[in-house]
Every structure is written in C-alpha cells, then in structure tokens.
Scaffold this active site. Structure first.
Site, PDB file in Angstrom:
ATOM      1  N   GLY A 118      33.676  65.701 -19.799  1.00 11.67           N
ATOM      2  CA  GLY A 118      33.785  65.875 -18.355  1.00 11.67           C
ATOM      3  C   GLY A 118      35.247  65.886 -17.913  1.00 11.67           C
ATOM      4  N   GLU A 362      25.626  60.154 -23.545  1.00  9.24           N
ATOM      5  CA  GLU A 362      25.813  58.752 -23.945  1.00  9.24           C
ATOM      6  C   GLU A 362      24.725  58.320 -24.911  1.00  9.24           C
TER       7      GLU A 362
HETATM    8  C1  LIG Z   1      35.381  58.758  -9.677  1.00  6.85           C
HETATM    9  C2  LIG Z   1      34.677  57.483  -9.334  1.00  6.85           C
HETATM   10  C3  LIG Z   1      33.836  56.944 -10.474  1.00  6.85           C
HETATM   11  C4  LIG Z   1      34.214  55.513 -10.789  1.00  6.85           C
HETATM   12  C5  LIG Z   1      33.447  55.095 -12.049  1.00  6.85           C
HETATM   13  C6  LIG Z   1      33.928  53.799 -12.583  1.00  6.85           C
HETATM   14  C7  LIG Z   1      33.261  53.199 -13.550  1.00  6.85           C
HETATM   15  C8  LIG Z   1      31.963  53.776 -13.979  1.00  6.85           C
HETATM   16  C9  LIG Z   1      31.619  53.407 -15.398  1.00  6.85           C
HETATM   17  C10 LIG Z   1      30.659  54.041 -16.019  1.00  6.85           C
HETATM   18  C11 LIG Z   1      29.941  55.108 -15.297  1.00  6.85           C
HETATM   19  C12 LIG Z   1      28.852  55.650 -16.076  1.00  6.85           C
HETATM   20  C13 LIG Z   1      28.856  56.906 -16.481  1.00  6.85           C
HETATM   21  C14 LIG Z   1      29.987  57.771 -16.374  1.00  6.85           C
HETATM   22  C15 LIG Z   1      30.606  58.032 -17.731  1.00  6.85           C
HETATM   23  C16 LIG Z   1      30.127  58.951 -18.595  1.00  6.85           C
HETATM   24  C17 LIG Z   1      29.040  59.884 -18.288  1.00  6.85           C
HETATM   25  C18 LIG Z   1      29.442  61.273 -18.562  1.00  6.85           C
HETATM   26  C19 LIG Z   1      29.786  61.696 -19.775  1.00  6.85           C
HETATM   27  C20 LIG Z   1      29.087  61.396 -21.038  1.00  6.85           C
HETATM   28  C21 LIG Z   1      29.833  61.098 -22.133  1.00  6.85           C
HETATM   29  C22 LIG Z   1      29.245  61.159 -23.485  1.00  6.85           C
HETATM   30  O1  LIG Z   1      28.133  61.562 -23.695  1.00  6.85           O
HETATM   31  S1  LIG Z   1      30.271  60.569 -24.722  1.00  6.85           S
HETATM   32  C23 LIG Z   1      29.418  60.944 -26.215  1.00  6.85           C
HETATM   33  C24 LIG Z   1      28.214  60.033 -26.402  1.00  6.85           C
HETATM   34  N1  LIG Z   1      27.661  60.260 -27.705  1.00  6.85           N
HETATM   35  C25 LIG Z   1      26.750  59.443 -28.249  1.00  6.85           C
HETATM   36  O2  LIG Z   1      26.248  58.509 -27.659  1.00  6.85           O
HETATM   37  C26 LIG Z   1      26.383  59.765 -29.662  1.00  6.85           C
HETATM   38  C27 LIG Z   1      25.149  59.009 -30.097  1.00  6.85           C
HETATM   39  N2  LIG Z   1      25.214  58.737 -31.533  1.00  6.85           N
HETATM   40  C28 LIG Z   1      25.462  57.461 -32.001  1.00  6.85           C
HETATM   41  O3  LIG Z   1      25.621  56.510 -31.267  1.00  6.85           O
HETATM   42  C29 LIG Z   1      25.506  57.287 -33.506  1.00  6.85           C
HETATM   43  O4  LIG Z   1      25.925  58.451 -34.084  1.00  6.85           O
HETATM   44  C30 LIG Z   1      24.126  56.820 -34.087  1.00  6.85           C
HETATM   45  C31 LIG Z   1      24.130  55.343 -33.958  1.00  6.85           C
HETATM   46  C32 LIG Z   1      23.002  57.407 -33.279  1.00  6.85           C
HETATM   47  C33 LIG Z   1      23.853  57.253 -35.496  1.00  6.85           C
HETATM   48  O5  LIG Z   1      25.053  57.159 -36.192  1.00  6.85           O
HETATM   49  P1  LIG Z   1      25.055  56.795 -37.746  1.00  6.85           P
HETATM   50  O6  LIG Z   1      26.410  56.824 -38.249  1.00  6.85           O
HETATM   51  O7  LIG Z   1      24.003  57.612 -38.436  1.00  6.85           O
HETATM   52  O8  LIG Z   1      24.646  55.306 -37.676  1.00  6.85           O
HETATM   53  P2  LIG Z   1      23.471  54.593 -38.376  1.00  6.85           P
HETATM   54  O9  LIG Z   1      22.212  54.907 -37.683  1.00  6.85           O
HETATM   55  O10 LIG Z   1      23.562  54.823 -39.861  1.00  6.85           O
HETATM   56  O11 LIG Z   1      23.918  53.101 -38.052  1.00  6.85           O
HETATM   57  C34 LIG Z   1      24.993  52.560 -38.754  1.00  6.85           C
HETATM   58  C35 LIG Z   1      25.094  51.112 -38.341  1.00  6.85           C
HETATM   59  O12 LIG Z   1      25.909  51.051 -37.161  1.00  6.85           O
HETATM   60  C36 LIG Z   1      25.225  50.430 -36.120  1.00  6.85           C
HETATM   61  N3  LIG Z   1      25.643  51.064 -34.873  1.00  6.85           N
HETATM   62  C37 LIG Z   1      25.501  52.360 -34.553  1.00  6.85           C
HETATM   63  N4  LIG Z   1      26.011  52.580 -33.333  1.00  6.85           N
HETATM   64  C38 LIG Z   1      26.480  51.386 -32.884  1.00  6.85           C
HETATM   65  C39 LIG Z   1      27.114  50.959 -31.674  1.00  6.85           C
HETATM   66  N5  LIG Z   1      27.353  51.829 -30.668  1.00  6.85           N
HETATM   67  N6  LIG Z   1      27.482  49.668 -31.559  1.00  6.85           N
HETATM   68  C40 LIG Z   1      27.220  48.807 -32.579  1.00  6.85           C
HETATM   69  N7  LIG Z   1      26.597  49.125 -33.747  1.00  6.85           N
HETATM   70  C41 LIG Z   1      26.247  50.422 -33.869  1.00  6.85           C
HETATM   71  C42 LIG Z   1      23.773  50.655 -36.423  1.00  6.85           C
HETATM   72  O13 LIG Z   1      22.971  49.698 -35.766  1.00  6.85           O
HETATM   73  C43 LIG Z   1      23.759  50.501 -37.923  1.00  6.85           C
HETATM   74  O14 LIG Z   1      23.840  49.153 -38.222  1.00  6.85           O
HETATM   75  P3  LIG Z   1      23.019  48.620 -39.486  1.00  6.85           P
HETATM   76  O15 LIG Z   1      23.427  49.487 -40.646  1.00  6.85           O
HETATM   77  O16 LIG Z   1      23.440  47.190 -39.602  1.00  6.85           O
HETATM   78  O17 LIG Z   1      21.573  48.777 -39.135  1.00  6.85           O
HETATM   79  C1  LIG Z   2      25.941  66.361 -18.516  1.00 11.17           C
HETATM   80  C2  LIG Z   2      26.534  65.986 -19.855  1.00 11.17           C
HETATM   81  C3  LIG Z   2      27.793  65.416 -19.907  1.00 11.17           C
HETATM   82  C4  LIG Z   2      28.356  65.097 -21.138  1.00 11.17           C
HETATM   83  N1  LIG Z   2      29.620  64.570 -21.172  1.00 11.17           N
HETATM   84  C5  LIG Z   2      30.182  64.296 -22.380  1.00 11.17           C
HETATM   85  C6  LIG Z   2      31.516  63.798 -22.438  1.00 11.17           C
HETATM   86  O1  LIG Z   2      32.152  63.592 -21.409  1.00 11.17           O
HETATM   87  N2  LIG Z   2      32.060  63.556 -23.663  1.00 11.17           N
HETATM   88  C7  LIG Z   2      31.361  63.762 -24.827  1.00 11.17           C
HETATM   89  O2  LIG Z   2      31.902  63.508 -25.909  1.00 11.17           O
HETATM   90  N3  LIG Z   2      30.072  64.220 -24.796  1.00 11.17           N
HETATM   91  C8  LIG Z   2      29.488  64.494 -23.604  1.00 11.17           C
HETATM   92  N4  LIG Z   2      28.198  64.978 -23.558  1.00 11.17           N
HETATM   93  C9  LIG Z   2      27.504  65.288 -24.820  1.00 11.17           C
HETATM   94  C10 LIG Z   2      26.411  64.271 -25.114  1.00 11.17           C
HETATM   95  O3  LIG Z   2      26.969  63.060 -25.508  1.00 11.17           O
HETATM   96  C11 LIG Z   2      25.516  64.867 -26.216  1.00 11.17           C
HETATM   97  O4  LIG Z   2      24.866  65.993 -25.681  1.00 11.17           O
HETATM   98  C12 LIG Z   2      24.481  63.846 -26.669  1.00 11.17           C
HETATM   99  O5  LIG Z   2      25.121  62.836 -27.424  1.00 11.17           O
HETATM  100  C13 LIG Z   2      23.366  64.476 -27.520  1.00 11.17           C
HETATM  101  O6  LIG Z   2      23.908  65.146 -28.645  1.00 11.17           O
HETATM  102  P1  LIG Z   2      23.594  66.710 -28.874  1.00 11.17           P
HETATM  103  O7  LIG Z   2      23.796  67.418 -27.602  1.00 11.17           O
HETATM  104  O8  LIG Z   2      24.346  67.123 -30.065  1.00 11.17           O
HETATM  105  O9  LIG Z   2      22.041  66.756 -29.183  1.00 11.17           O
HETATM  106  P2  LIG Z   2      21.402  66.633 -30.663  1.00 11.17           P
HETATM  107  O10 LIG Z   2      21.760  65.333 -31.265  1.00 11.17           O
HETATM  108  O11 LIG Z   2      21.674  67.871 -31.415  1.00 11.17           O
HETATM  109  O12 LIG Z   2      19.847  66.556 -30.255  1.00 11.17           O
HETATM  110  C14 LIG Z   2      19.002  67.702 -30.287  1.00 11.17           C
HETATM  111  C15 LIG Z   2      17.606  67.227 -30.632  1.00 11.17           C
HETATM  112  O13 LIG Z   2      17.648  66.661 -31.949  1.00 11.17           O
HETATM  113  C16 LIG Z   2      17.085  65.360 -31.944  1.00 11.17           C
HETATM  114  N5  LIG Z   2      17.743  64.510 -32.935  1.00 11.17           N
HETATM  115  C17 LIG Z   2      19.071  64.445 -33.209  1.00 11.17           C
HETATM  116  N6  LIG Z   2      19.316  63.534 -34.167  1.00 11.17           N
HETATM  117  C18 LIG Z   2      18.111  62.999 -34.507  1.00 11.17           C
HETATM  118  C19 LIG Z   2      17.690  61.998 -35.434  1.00 11.17           C
HETATM  119  N7  LIG Z   2      18.551  61.357 -36.220  1.00 11.17           N
HETATM  120  N8  LIG Z   2      16.360  61.711 -35.490  1.00 11.17           N
HETATM  121  C20 LIG Z   2      15.480  62.343 -34.688  1.00 11.17           C
HETATM  122  N9  LIG Z   2      15.803  63.315 -33.801  1.00 11.17           N
HETATM  123  C21 LIG Z   2      17.108  63.624 -33.725  1.00 11.17           C
HETATM  124  C22 LIG Z   2      17.332  64.851 -30.531  1.00 11.17           C
HETATM  125  O14 LIG Z   2      16.403  63.813 -30.203  1.00 11.17           O
HETATM  126  C23 LIG Z   2      17.117  66.104 -29.700  1.00 11.17           C
HETATM  127  O15 LIG Z   2      15.721  66.254 -29.458  1.00 11.17           O
HETATM  128  C24 LIG Z   2      27.623  65.325 -22.334  1.00 11.17           C
HETATM  129  C25 LIG Z   2      26.346  65.889 -22.281  1.00 11.17           C
HETATM  130  C26 LIG Z   2      25.791  66.211 -21.043  1.00 11.17           C
HETATM  131  C27 LIG Z   2      24.418  66.812 -20.987  1.00 11.17           C
END
Ligand SMILES: CCCCC/C=C\C/C=C\C/C=C\C/C=C\C/C=C\C=C\C(=O)SCCNC(=O)CCNC(=O)[C@H](O)C(C)(C)COP(=O)(O)OP(=O)(O)OC[C@H]1O[C@@H](n2cnc3c(N)ncnc32)[C@H](O)[C@@H]1OP(=O)(O)O
Ligand SMILES: Cc1cc2nc3c(=O)[nH]c(=O)nc-3n(C[C@H](O)[C@H](O)[C@H](O)COP(=O)(O)OP(=O)(O)OC[C@H]3O[C@@H](n4cnc5c(N)ncnc54)[C@H](O)[C@@H]3O)c2cc1C
Length: 596
Positions: A118, A362
């Site tokens: 974003g 997230e």
């Molecule tokens: C202008 C005014 C506004 C003012 C605002 C002020 C403040 C507001 C504050 C907040 C506002 C709220 C929202 C606004 C902000 C953002 C929103 C907009 C943008 C969005 C941004 C994004 O989307 S950023 C990208 C986000 N992406 C993800 O979340 C990716 C998700 N994937 C994962 O988390 C990981 O890849 C996974 C966990 C799903 C899988 O990874 P993998 O390596 O395969 O892990 P494992 O499953 O093998 O697990 C390994 C071990 O690690 C542990 N673990 C995994 N994740 C975590 C973690 N996060 N913390 C701690 N531990 C973790 C997991 O449990 C495993 O442990 P064990 O092996 O012991 O079981």
């Molecule tokens: C409005 C918006 C704002 C965003 N802002 C940001 C940002 O500021 N910064 C940033 O870094 N990212 C941002 N993102 C990206 C966001 O974090 C990702 O879209 C999100 O983490 C999901 O990953 P993906 O899009 O690759 O979906 P994928 O992970 O490819 O998911 C596709 C499908 O596959 C499935 N899937 C994936 N992995 C597995 C698994 N292990 N087991 C079972 N099913 C699975 C999912 O459930 C889903 O149905 C934003 C996304 C949106 C929509």
C-alpha cells in the site's frame, strides 16, 4: 482523485502527528477523510511499527524521527507477484558484497516483483523490503531491509528501481498499492534491520534472536490491530442498517394497518441484532488480545519467547474469524437495506470492500486457521504426554476422559458446550492424522488429508475463545453498571451464544448431550430475545456514537432524512449536470435513425 486523497491524507496525518500515532481518536477518524483507505495507512500501520520492531536502537534513532516527522514516507513490501503466503518462497534477493559493505537487491524474474504494498505505487519514497539474505554464498532466509526507492526531492524512482501502481481493485482504491522491481540496486549494510539478525562488515551472519520468526512480528501486531478494526467497521455498518431499518416502512402484514418499520420484522432483527452483538464481542476480544500481545512483548523483552506460539495461534485465528465474520455480517447489513444498501452513497459497499480485503491481507483466512490448527494439534499431543496446556487450551483437559459434556443451556453451559465442540474437533483431527499414518502415509500427507477438518477445528477453537471472553468480559464490565444497562448488555452477549449454538447444532449434537428438545428451547429463547432487544436497537447503535462525517452514509445519518439525502447525492452525480448527455447525439440518435 489521487491528488484529492493525498491532500486529505496529509490533513489527517498531520493531525496524527500533532496528537500522536496512538491517538485512537485520530486513528479512528481517519476515515472521516476517506470512504476507503489513506495512502499513508501503510506508513503508520506497518512501516513505523516495523522500524520499532525490527531495528536496533541505533537504527531506530536514525529512521524513527524521519518517519514520525514525515520526512520520509514508507510502506511494507513483502508480497510478490508469485508469493504472498509462503514467505520462505519469496524470490527477491539481497546479496552482501563485503568489498563495498553493501547489499545488492535483485528481482530475478517477473514473479519476484514486489506486488501489493500500500502506498508503493505513487506515494512512498522508502519501503521495508523482505528479501532472501545471501552472504558468503549461504542463504539465511527472508530478512527485512529499509530501502529508499524514490528521490526525496524529485520523487523520481532511483536508478535501478522499477515502481508503479497495480491498477483498480474491488476496494482499497485510494491506497495506491504498487509494484517494485530491483536491477542490481545497492544499499548500505546498515540498511539491514538488525534487531534479530546482523551481518558484520566482513559478511559474517550473526543470529541475534532465539526465535526464528521474530521477523514476522509486524504481521502479528497488525493482525492484533485488525480484530479491533473489524469491530469498528462492523459497528459502523450496523449503525447504518439499524437506523435505516427504523426509518424504512414496507409492506402490510395486517390489513388496515400502516406499513410497519422493517425493523419490526423478526427476520430483520435476526439479520441485524447479531451484528450489534458481534461488534461488542470483537471489541472486547480485541482488547483482551491486545493485553495478551503486550504481555508477550514484555516476556520477549526479558528474553522469554515461550508464550509467542500461543499468541501466534490466537492472533491468527482471531484475525481470520473476525475478518470473515465482519465481511459476512456487513454484507448481511447491506442485504437488510434492500436496493438502497447497494448505493455507494450508503457507504455499505465501501465498508464491505474494506472488510473482505482484510480477510486476505495480513494472512489469508485458510492459511492462518491452519497455523492455529498446527498449535492445537501440538497441544493435544503435549497433553497426551502429560505436559501442561497453555491457558486458552485448558478446556482440552475435559476431553481427556472422552466423556460427553452434558448439555446445559445457561450462558456458562453454552460456553462449555463450545469448549466441548473445539476439544472434540481437535481430537477428531488427531485421530484422522494418526489413521492416515497407520495406513502408510507420511506425516505431511496425513496432515494435508486432514486440513479441511483442521480448519474447522481452528474455527471451533476460536469461537470457543470469543464466547468465553465475551461472556467473562461482559460480566466483569457490567458489574458496576446500572441494572438497566447490565440487562441490555447481558441480552447482547446471550444473543451471541444462542445465535452460534443454533448455527452449530450439528457439532453440539456430536460432542454434547444436546437433544432435539434442547434445540427447540434454544430457538424459542433466541426469538424471544430478539423481541426484547428491539426497543433498544436504535439506542444501542447510537451508543457507538459515530458522527455523520465518519459514517458518510445517506442511510445512516442521525437525522434519518434518508430519502432527501439519497436524492441530494443523486443530483450531485456528474451525469445529472446536463439534461441530455452528449452520448445521445453521438450514438443513440444515429442508432435510432439507423445511421450506425
Ligand atoms: C493514516 C491513518 C492510519 C493510522 C493507522 C495507525 C495504526 C494502525 C495499525 C494497524 C492498522 C491495521 C491495518 C493497516 C495495515 C495493513 C493493512 C494493509 C496492508 C496489508 C499488508 C500485508 O498483507 S503484509 C503481508 C502479509 N503476509 C502474510 O501474512 C503472509 C502469511 N504467511 C505467513 O505468515 C507464513 O508464511 C506462514 C506462517 C503462513 C507459513 O510460513 P512457513 O514458513 O511455512 O511456516 P510454518 O508453517 O512452517 O511455521 C514455521 C514455524 O513458525 C511459526 N510461525 C509462523 N509464523 C509466525 C509468526 N507470525 N509469529 C510467530 N511464529 C510464527 C509457526 O507456528 C511454526 O512454528 P512451529 O514449527 O513451532 O510449529
Ligand atoms: C487490499 C490488499 C492490500 C495488501 N497490502 C499488502 C501490503 O501492503 N504489503 C504486502 O506485502 N502485501 C500486501 N497484500 C498482499 C497480501 O498479504 C497477500 O495477498 C496475502 O498474504 C495472501 O497471499 P496471496 O495473495 O499470495 O494468496 P495465496 O497464498 O496464493 O492464496 C491463494 C489460495 O491458496 C490457498 N493457500 C495458500 N497456501 C496454502 C496452504 N499452505 N494450505 C492451504 N491453502 C493454501 C489460500 O487459502 C488461497 O485460497 C495486500 C493484499 C490485499 C488484498
């Protein structure tokens, strides 16, 4: 459009700067400036928190003042075209060059482009980049780097940077989400955020943190914040829908009677009163989760990461369920407003588009519930080994002897019923995994074959947590209230329990002694409770205390002048500037005359 949004955003953020980022008033009223999202959301929502969470004190001393004084504008670029969920699969690389004490950032192929951040498209001049860290030929996995991407004077992309906007989306269309690619782009060694891992001048990698996932700390923080954001978002939607339902009159159930307020229909109450309850439930749960989060942070400051796994499991399922419930219930609010709920001027479409995005960003819903499930299965196995359970899983003990929970339809009894459902569903998953392994599968395949059940078990665990926290916190907070207020808030928390008990009768029949007669009693109690809440419904949403400027809704304004506001907004539409559009003369008339 973008220019207007940036102007509004600056007015808003300078207010935040004056009153402090943590000011809930400004954090909340930021949406009095935008129907959708501020282009500065990521700056405050993730860029600043990551500097705080991932930088050394020295690095914070350099970057935090610049960020808080808005001398630099940042975002958080983790997701790539090819990877979002699987962070370990990210393709952007940062390779250390000891001869120049720099990291070289590369985007190896198209799928490696950062995508979605974003504010990245046109607003930010810096960003946090998650890249695979290479030094001395070894890959150490994804690490956070702070990277300047645009000239702070001209705002031109720096040499080696390809950056732009990703285009229109379902919502979030004022957030200028962007893409970012690197062509051998060099940054100083010091731009690696070194709180949890360091690279020395000669390229030696030094792991600092005991826990390998502290790099993911910002995501945990935002997930915790999102639960509160969802309560707020749903409270706005139900305020709009209930107020509109009090104004709207429709149909004639009884001859010779005036058309009733649609809020008097039991089906309308069924659609909307659970939204009021859920907004309260999520607000109270978010406060409880925030207190849990700050407690874990305090533990981690003392070097103890033992409570982090439970926090990760809780924040994952609560973020997944709060965003999923909110998306579904905001759409239910839209349905409850008929055609006018589909008007952009009602603000329900914008609220929905925000909430449904939050179900994905997230951390995707399914992926995060599977993270929680991973913790639940591990906890069950630890219980089998006689090890202690964490506080939120204490209910598993009751399932140890396998006896069925006797059904009791008191609020506490229903909460225990949900505990039994969660325990039963987790136990069923463990049994399924073990069965597949006994039939020759390896653990990973056995896990995959059970994932549909695991998602259900994680949802059940989360529902049990919400029910217990909502009930306990309501009891605690109403202890000092007047009997009238206590009675109404107890009605809302009981409604939540009855609603979900009726939604989950299958599970309760399977894991408790619930009978068909019990279900009939639940249904009767639920319907009677809807009627009890009806007289207070408008007062309950007024109590959310949203100003009209924040609701920005033709249907939900406090004065109830719905039809006047709908017409006022309609007349502002550009198409109404002229009585005849020039398209008539260009296309329609020639068509009517057979000249096209
Ligand atoms: C202008 C005014 C506004 C003012 C605002 C002020 C403040 C507001 C504050 C907040 C506002 C709220 C929202 C606004 C902000 C953002 C929103 C907009 C943008 C969005 C941004 C994004 O989307 S950023 C990208 C986000 N992406 C993800 O979340 C990716 C998700 N994937 C994962 O988390 C990981 O890849 C996974 C966990 C799903 C899988 O990874 P993998 O390596 O395969 O892990 P494992 O499953 O093998 O697990 C390994 C071990 O690690 C542990 N673990 C995994 N994740 C975590 C973690 N996060 N913390 C701690 N531990 C973790 C997991 O449990 C495993 O442990 P064990 O092996 O012991 O079981
Ligand atoms: C409005 C918006 C704002 C965003 N802002 C940001 C940002 O500021 N910064 C940033 O870094 N990212 C941002 N993102 C990206 C966001 O974090 C990702 O879209 C999100 O983490 C999901 O990953 P993906 O899009 O690759 O979906 P994928 O992970 O490819 O998911 C596709 C499908 O596959 C499935 N899937 C994936 N992995 C597995 C698994 N292990 N087991 C079972 N099913 C699975 C999912 O459930 C889903 O149905 C934003 C996304 C949106 C929509």
């Amino acid at each position: 459009m973008y220019g207007q949004i940036v102007r509004d955003g600056l007015v808003n953020v300078t207010g935040i700067e004056d009153l402090g980022l943590t000011s809930p008033v400004l954090q909340r009223t930021s949406d009095a400036f935008f129907k959708e999202i501020s282009p500065f959301l990521l700056h405050f929502g993730m860029f600043v928190p990551t500097i705080i969470g991932q930088c050394t004190p020295e690095q914070q001393a350099k970057w935090l003042p610049l960020a808080m004084d808005l001398k630099i504008i940042g975002t958080y670029a983790q997701t790539e075209l090819g990877h979002g969920t699987f962070i370990r699969g990210l393709e952007t690389t940062a390779t250390y060059d000891a001869s120049t004490e720099q990291f070289i950032l590369k985007t190896p192929k198209l799928s490696s482009y950062k995508w979605w951040a974003g504010g990245l498209g046109k607003t930010a001049n810096h960003c946090i980049v998650l890249a695979q860290l290479y030094t001395k030929g070894v890959c150490h996995g994804p690490h956070p780097f702070i990277v300047q991407i645009r000239d702070t004077e001209t705002h031109m992309p720096l040499p080696g940077i390809k950056v732009g906007e990703i285009g229109p989306k379902l919502g979030f269309n004022t957030a200028d989400n962007g893409f970012l690619g690197f062509e051998d782009f060099r940054i100083p060694r010091e731009n690696l955020m070194m709180k949890n891992a360091q690279v020395t001048k000669d390229g030696t990698y030094v792991k600092v943190a005991r826990h390998g996932k502290l790099t993911y700390g910002t995501m945990v923080f935002v997930r915790v914040m999102l639960v509160s954001d969802m309560a707020y978002c749903l409270a706005k939607a139900v305020t709009i829908a209930v107020r509109y339902s009090a104004v709207r009159r429709q149909s004639q159930p009884k001859p010779d009677q005036p058309e009733p307020q649609v809020l008097d229909y039991l089906t309308q109450q069924h659609k909307l009163f659970i939204c009021i309850s859920t907004a309260h439930a999520m607000k109270l749960t978010s406060t409880w989760l925030w207190n849990t989060f700050t407690g874990v942070l305090a533990d981690m400051r003392d070097g103890n990461t033992d409570t982090l796994p439970e926090l990760h499991a809780l924040s994952s399922c609560l973020k997944a369920i709060s965003t999923s419930d909110t998306s579904a219930l905001i759409e239910q609010c839209r349905f409850a407003c008929g055609g006018h709920g589909y008007m952009y001027s009602s603000n329900l479409p914008a609220l929905y588009s925000f909430a449904t995005a939050t179900r994905t960003y997230e951390g995707d819903y399914t992926v995060l519930l599977l993270q929680t499930a991973r913790f639940l299965v591990k906890s069950w196995e630890q219980m089998d080994e006689g090890k202690p359970l964490t506080p939120t899983l204490a209910y598993l003990e009751q399932s140890r002897n396998g006896s069925q929970v006797s059904w009791d339809d008191s609020p506490e009894g229903i909460v225990r019923g949900f505990d039994a459902v969660a325990a039963g569903r987790i136990g069923a998953c463990v049994k399924s995994i073990r069965k597949h392994i006994n039939n020759g599968m390896d653990y990973e395949d056995a896990w995959q074959m059970t994932t549909v059940q695991l998602v259900g078990a994680a949802e059940a665990h989360c529902r049990a947590v919400i029910c217990r926290v909502y009930r306990d916190e309501t009891a605690r907070l109403t202890a000092g209230c007047s009997p009238g207020v206590k009675a109404v808030l107890d009605q809302l928390s009981t409604l939540y329990l009855l609603y979900w008990a009726l939604e989950r009768t299958g599970d309760l029949l399977r894991f408790s002694s619930l009978s068909e007669r019990d279900i009939e009693n639940l249904q009767a109690r639920y319907e009677a409770l809807l009627l009890k809440i009806r007289p207070n419904a408008v007062g309950l949403v007024d109590a959310f205390d949203f100003r009209d400027e924040v609701l920005m809704s033709t249907l939900g304004s406090y004065d109830g002048r719905v039809y006047e506001r709908l017409m006022e907004e309609a007349l502002k539409t550009p198409l109404n500037r002229e009585p005849v559009s020039d398209s008539f003369h260009k296309y329609i008339k020639p068509m009517m005359q057979g000249k096209l």
